[in-house]
Design an enzyme around this catalytic site. Structure first.
Site, PDB file in Angstrom:
ATOM      1  N   GLY A  74      -0.685 -37.730 -28.887  1.00  0.00           N
ATOM      2  CA  GLY A  74       0.009 -37.715 -30.164  1.00  0.00           C
ATOM      3  C   GLY A  74      -0.407 -36.510 -30.995  1.00  0.00           C
ATOM      4  O   GLY A  74      -1.412 -35.847 -30.723  1.00  0.00           O
ATOM      5  N   CYS A  75       0.376 -36.231 -32.023  1.00  0.00           N
ATOM      6  CA  CYS A  75       0.124 -35.033 -32.837  1.00  0.00           C
ATOM      7  C   CYS A  75      -1.138 -35.194 -33.663  1.00  0.00           C
ATOM      8  O   CYS A  75      -1.993 -34.298 -33.686  1.00  0.00           O
ATOM      9  CB  CYS A  75       1.330 -34.734 -33.718  1.00  0.00           C
ATOM     10  SG  CYS A  75       1.973 -36.148 -34.631  1.00  0.00           S
TER      11      CYS A  75
END
Lengths: 334, 334, 334, 334
Positions: free
Chosen positions: D145-146
């Site tokens: 994920g970011c």
């Protein structure tokens, strides 16, 4: 009517103040001054400003006004305040010049000796919600900084309750008007838009000693403070996310009761319901400060927001004026 | 490999050019110069820039490069171009200094006599799509302005077809990087954000004579031009909405055929399908120009967009370099 | 006091109206209704909204109010207006439902027959500056659209003077709140930010017949209108740049005299001095419309700006209410 | 050449991936699929997209590609991954579906049992800088994920060094593309512009267990994590300001040495010089992560930034593909 003079009327704070005072039922503008723009109308400097004349500071009729607002850079406010007080006016200074009570601390953070240290003891620190008793008699009010107002309104109740257990981390984010109107590389549209930047993080920002001085009113030896400001790509608004480790026994419900009791009668401070967080949309273009509370992993997370030009500057200055002159505190501010 | 020098590498155009050249398979940066920032790395001036050294312009090894790009303010390019040409380099000038062929027109619009008028006849006006034949032999290329590139690419086909009947109105909107990197009041974030402003409307902008010179290539006595630029609250991108009254017999279908024929083989100019309009989202961060056509009430409405820093400046400069040096025109630009 | 009901209070126009009415010294909110958000407080829908309850439209006490504001999508306003009028309230409709006097034109542009055509003759088109005589007796006021208000205030004097000679081109740019609060792909932040987009250019926008109906009040057979709206990456504000070819004998000075005479006593319309252009910064968060004039190449270039939510919607609605109820026209709006 | 299929190509991540793959010298797009937009060209969905056809997912020739990228919402990736693996393709999943190794944790945070738990043990968590050894043999890569990429790259060295002493506070700020392309109220331009909002602060965000799983790789019993995300009014970019209390003996110099040693050979992770802080301008539109270090009051303040669509999603996915297929890690990413 309160006769009002504004010195330094062409910055963002000055413009906001002019607009607030124009709407104020009991306020009357006697003069606006500007060193760099004297001779113009304010509307020629700001499309949003009214067509009022800007005079030279030395032509300001200080003895004809009840109160002078100083919207000047730090250091420049000191002689202007002395002059206005000598002329018999009361003074609300929006710079940092009279906020720190200790001249040594001033000298350390502002790089020069204070030119009128005798006034520091007299100056009232105008965080209105905590200064109401002192304001009616004040000759000289130091209007708090925008970051200090946000942080102190948010931290007051938890410190007064003695619930804070360790280092407080204030991660704060401000719109660009807080950096002033003089064009600089870092306020160029292209540098700010689509960007987000920390600056002076740790303990390097001049608002650190101001916030700490405020915390000591509530707790003589307060926890350490880490303060990390960031520049937001918006014109106005401050949001601080503040992390306070809690002493045992303090949970969200108990803290919420403390905050609600403290602020329930405050017209401009609002404690948000459980589960809600402060945002700039709550406060921009108003004199409100909103505060959200969440407790996680033994830590109180405060979210606090205000408009840096209103409750963080010109609005709080008018609020202080109202209390100083016996007017309803919310007059002209709703 | 093409050895490349960039003079004035720290403005927005210079930075964009550095990034494009770095990606170019056949380009090799020999030097970057900057009068104000010499001694630093480009990454110290721009967070997005690579860590390449900035040297003083007088230290630039002009004789060691094949081509010099000049990213300087107007007037400053002239001596720099002379020097680079004398040293044997070819020159692509991104300023306005060699765009106008008539030194009298230059003097009128730029407020001073041209310091090297003998070069004006030699300079190739580098609107690549209309200059391909002249570029391979060019020593000196005048890279077109951002507004002129937009307007000329949009207007070329309709003028060449002789379909324009009367006053052309070009209502253009540009992002803020077009105003340069030097901080000014009108590029301050707080002045631009949430705002939108016309400026120099009518025939007051310096790009008017440049656009008109271009139009005359296609029609000796072109229709009058009204040009109204506006400042958009975005970092980059130009969109022009252009209104051209049509001669009888011209409808959208016929004009579309003209545009499609003219641009069907162009890698960087795209005529949009019927019903679509150009937007900045089509073009930003690319070397593309997109053009939409609509005919209403006897008037052709063109919408044309490009990225002012790429197709309107650094990208077109690289496109010109490619053609000058016999490289594939799209190399490094897709 | 004027007792006020607002139907459809949770859109951007509704919220703006609530804030204006709350500040109005003679206005008193009796109810706010919302079909989708009934049961909540307005502050739960909008952080900036006051904590007033939202009721179901069918529970609205229409017979207890003096005036009902309708902030509904077109078509939905018609039955709501009928119901409020039957209950004895006066109605200010902010939708398009009562703006077009000809039911055939309504049907053509809004895709359905008008459900109460008998009211169209009675409805007053509330462009306040041109409707003052009709408003005091009006039961039903059609509040003008945001683009029409901008264009009609800008074009009124030149058309009344008979100075327009040919096709009028209105290149208009609007902030995103004009597209409503319901989330759509084209109002997603990522699609709008850093972008700029024309839409429905030519004669495709529903405001075209509304503007033309207005123009015919001043000139029975007005010039053709080309209207090109664009979406600006800002929350609010409209700026129109309007090009009007002039009849012989009309220059800037003569036109300026016409405009100044027409608007000199208008509290909310300001003609800018020569050399100045309208910007959003002049008008946002105010009820003002500012107009700049420039003449170039036989063409009048008007720049006109207003806040689409205030003078273009809620503010003009309050201005109309003031005139309808015999209050000072500027009350609550300065 | 690597034959590539992209499933879910029309979201912001999908579009970014298409653009990166198009530029990749060894990448070749075999198909793009989209359930909702099948039959269109990608350029009809995104003005910035190339004119490539979008097919239905069920028509995707999974057996004709070397690798499939899944840009789908969580839960939807599981069956798509199973199908692609069965067809013999390798899979890089950009959703959260294969990131958490423990199916019970997945079920708790994503509200449903994992539909292919047998694949969780096999899936490689593709934080490239810490997964290089596992990637060449991987059939299935879970692209991080970011927020986790930002936090883990920033926290890795200090945790591996054993220098962290207590609760870690990660105050993170993300651009709006992180919220996806489906229009929602909270991604409406008017709600986001000029605003700034905390959300899911404390331990409520789904990236908390993902970050903690990563931390446990470096320290079996890591300090508690408080995670406070905020929505920034920018299209792209993440900046995290992370506060780590330090064990005695750790100062800035010693930590800097640890970070520099760890990342000195990393092409996409850059440790900033002393006194500098990470900003979005350092990283947007690149695959870089930049990290700044400051120590104050016994606390390490990390500032870490990356582009959520590039290093936080599509760029890291390509970086992983490069390692999986034995290509130079930076290919197509500079």
């Amino acid at each position: 009517m309160i006769n009002i003079g504004i010195i330094g009327a062409t910055g963002y704070t000055g413009l906001e103040l002019v607009r607030l005072v124009q709407r104020h039922p009991a306020g009357q503008i006697s003069f606006l001054s500007s060193r760099s723009q004297a001779g113009k109308l304010l509307s020629q400097v700001h499309p949003a400003g009214p067509p009022l004349p800007l005079i030279r500071p030395e032509d300001a009729p200080l003895d004809a006004v009840d109160v002078v607002f100083l919207c000047l850079p730090h250091a420049a406010s000191i002689p202007a305040a002395v002059q206005a007080l000598d002329a018999g006016a009361r003074v609300i200074d929006l710079s940092a010049d009279f906020r720190l009570r200790d001249p040594a601390v001033y000298a350390q953070w502002y790089g020069q000796a204070h030119a009128a240290p005798e006034l520091l003891a007299e100056a009232v620190y105008g965080l209105t919600e905590y200064a109401r008793d002192e304001l009616p008699a004040a000759r000289l009010v130091a209007n708090p900084g925008c970051y200090p107002t946000t942080n102190l309104l948010a931290l007051g109740p938890v410190l007064q309750a003695g619930a804070a257990a360790g280092t407080i981390i204030a991660d704060a984010k401000s719109g660009v008007s807080g950096a002033g109107r003089t064009p600089k590389q870092h306020t160029h549209f292209v540098e700010v838009a689509d960007n987000f930047s920390p600056y002076k993080i740790g303990r390097a920002h001049r608002h650190v000693p101001e916030i700490e001085q405020g915390l000591r009113r509530w707790q003589p030896d307060p926890p350490a403070l880490i303060f990390a400001p960031h520049l937001l790509p918006v014109p106005r608004g401050i949001l601080a996310t503040i992390y306070v480790p809690l002493r045992p026994g303090w949970d969200e419900e108990r803290l919420r009761a403390v905050y609600e009791q403290r602020y329930q009668d405050e017209p401009f401070v609002q404690v948000l319901p459980a589960g809600e967080v402060a945002t700039l949309a709550h406060v921009n273009h108003t004199n409100r400060c909103v505060i959200g509370l969440t407790v996680t992993a033994g830590t109180l997370i405060l979210t606090a927001a205000l408009d840096n030009l209103v409750k963080g500057a010109a609005g709080q200055a008018v609020q202080n004026m109202n209390v100083m002159f016996g007017r309803p505190e919310t007059e002209g501010l709703l």
